[in-house]
Enzyme design. Structure first.
Site, mmCIF file in Angstrom:
data_model
loop_
_atom_site.group_PDB
_atom_site.id
_atom_site.type_symbol
_atom_site.label_atom_id
_atom_site.label_comp_id
_atom_site.label_asym_id
_atom_site.label_seq_id
_atom_site.Cartn_x
_atom_site.Cartn_y
_atom_site.Cartn_z
ATOM 1 C CD1 TRP A 85 -10.745 -5.467 -12.086
ATOM 2 C CD2 TRP A 85 -10.752 -4.125 -13.849
ATOM 3 N NE1 TRP A 85 -9.791 -5.930 -12.955
ATOM 4 C CE2 TRP A 85 -9.782 -5.123 -14.049
ATOM 5 C CE3 TRP A 85 -10.947 -3.157 -14.836
ATOM 6 C CZ2 TRP A 85 -8.992 -5.181 -15.187
ATOM 7 C CZ3 TRP A 85 -10.163 -3.217 -15.978
ATOM 8 C CH2 TRP A 85 -9.200 -4.220 -16.142
ATOM 9 C CB SER A 110 -0.929 0.040 1.214
ATOM 10 O OG SER A 110 -1.632 1.271 1.249
#
EC number: 4.1.2.11
Length: 510
Positions: A325, A213
């Site tokens: 997505w 991250s």
């Protein structure tokens, strides 16, 4: 009740008055002791009272994991798992799974916290079970295999499910599930403080923060660094960031460039994307950027964006894919795993971690408060994510200025946070180059390139060859070597100069 006694007289002169006073003092102290009014002796500075030590030992023992269902033989390291409450009022608690170092001297090994991003994805289901943990889940979803390249062979590894709402971690207050970058960093820091209180013998170990991250790792590192003078002492030494978004503007440009250079999108889509998307947020894109992004995804077709040259899984999409997505309205196949190659490996972890006997062994969901089935990512956390920084470069500058060890790495087959994005963002730091771009090898005598690296003043970047977004999944040996070099603070091994053939010295291709 406080008793103050004063006396007068010269030393060595015993008088009736002092004798009477002494007798009276003894009587008062005896009465106070009988009533339980005397305070216990003050413990040495930095040492918890004896009853606190006993409580810590009991909490540790309660969290000890003797073994897991389907665990193979030959496991010699200790494991602990359980909950750390970070907000008593809201009932917010984070789950952790800790694996002691599987080394000759685990007491001397450093401590590393691993976090997966998403936001909202599981450090247990991804990091521990598919990437760098000591086990891999068998295809039957019921037993475990040993991971030859487990990172606890070099360090003590602490996996934390953060923030609350990520699978095993929970909150009794629904508003806690509306998260953002700053709140996530503060919650995880609170978790660390309380974890160190439970395991105080790790306070002075070298401590590092690692994970996938670009936001969580540097932001938490900043909070830990800024609290360096607070109690408990945390011997924070550095951070290791994998496949992380760093600067939305530069990352967006790098993404469309990689898509185009790899033949995944048309010239028109590249031009449109470079026109409308730089400057927009990855988590909260503009409608104009979303429209272009959707066109790009349609042109790419059914590929796995996390590793573009490997086959996709023919089963239902994994929640992990939504991190890429979902902002643009499309789902895709789950992440892959090598070796052995299994494009649907994420479902093995899902099946295993949903077994009641596994959750019992892990001390997870012991109260049954998590009513939904375990899954690798939380859609609720992702969908409700609020505040998200668009530029982490100032945070990196602060951490570099502090003298912390800062490494960043990413795979060259990842199209989600591609090499081109990370290199553009790091270039924006404008750091002096110590060692220019060079190939590295698994050993100085190896002939096959393991990847590439560049050393800046205060930061090292590494790109393992052939790796995707989850580097330890696709290139476990290279990832483990990278991890060991990071802990030692040594660069990736280069091939000896006299072994490198110039183009004129190489044999012809015909």
């Amino acid at each position: 009740m406080a008793v103050f006694i004063s006396s007068s007289g010269s030393p060595g002169r015993a008088t009736a008055t002092t004798t009477t006073t002494t007798t009276l003092l003894l009587a008062v102290l005896a009465a106070a002791a009988a009533a339980g009014l005397l305070l216990a002796p003050v413990a040495a500075r930095g040492s918890p009272p004896e009853h606190d030590k006993q409580l810590q030992l009991q909490q540790q023992e309660d969290d000890r994991i003797p073994g897991l269902p389907g665990q193979p033989n030959g496991v010699a390291f200790g494991m602990y798992g359980g909950y750390v409450t970070i907000d008593d009022n809201n009932g917010r608690a984070l789950y952790y799974w800790f694996q002691e170092a599987d080394t000759a001297d685990p007491a001397a090994a450093p401590l590393v916290l691993w976090l997966n991003g998403g936001p909202g994805c599981s450090s247990i289901g991804l990091g521990a079970m598919q990437e760098l943990g000591p086990f891999r889940v068998h295809t039957n979803g019921e037993s475990l295999l040993l991971n030859e390249y487990a990172w606890n062979k070099a360090a003590n590894i602490l996996f934390a499910e953060s923030p609350a709402g990520v699978v095993f971690s929970y909150s009794n207050t629904s508003s806690d599930l509306s998260m953002g970058d700053d709140k996530m960093a503060q919650d995880t820091y609170t978790f660390l403080v309380k974890w160190f209180e439970r395991f105080p013998h790790y306070n002075y170990r070298e401590f590092y923060i690692a994970g996938e991250s670009g936001h969580f790792i540097p932001q938490l590192s900043q909070v830990v660094y800024r609290n360096r003078n607070n109690s408990p002492f945390i011997n924070f030494q550095g951070l290791l960031v994998s496949s992380g978004l760093t600067n939305d503007h530069e990352d967006m440009i790098g993404m469309f460039e990689l898509w185009w250079h790899h033949g995944l999108i048309s010239d028109e889509t590249r031009d449109s994307g470079l026109k409308v998307c730089p400057g927009t947020s990855f988590m909260h894109p503009t409608p104009e950027c979303t429209e272009v992004w959707n066109k790009a995804l349609a042109e790419q077709g059914n590929i796995n964006p996390y590793t573009i040259y490997t086959p996709t899984c023919d089963r239902e999409p994994s929640p992990y894919q939504r991190r890429f997505w979902a902002p643009h309205g499309r789902a895709a196949p789950p992440p892959l795993m090598l070796p052995p190659y299994d494009p649907c490996a994420v479902f093995n972890s899902i099946n295993y971690l949903n077994l009641p006997e596994v959750q019992t062994a892990l001390h997870a969901n012991v109260s049954g408060i998590v009513e939904y089935p375990w899954t690798v990512c939380s859609n609720t956390i992702f969908d409700q994510w609020g505040q998200a920084a668009d530029d982490l470069l100032p945070v990196y500058r602060e951490l570099i200025q502090a003298g912390l060890r800062v490494w960043v790495y990413s795979g060259d087959t990842d199209s989600v946070v591609p090499v081109s994005s990370t290199r553009r963002s790091l270039a924006a730091l404008e750091l002096p180059v110590k060692t220019s771009w060079y190939p590295w090898y698994m050993a100085p005598t190896e002939r096959e390139v393991g990847g590439w690296s560049v050393q800046y003043e205060g930061l090292t970047y590494v790109s393992p060859s052939g790796a995707g977004h989850l580097v330890p999944v696709h290139r476990p040996a290279q990832a483990f070597l990278l991890f060991k070099q990071f802990l030692k603070g040594e660069p990736m091994p280069a091939e000896e100069k006299n072994d490198i053939l110039l183009p004129s010295e190489k044999a012809p291709f015909y």
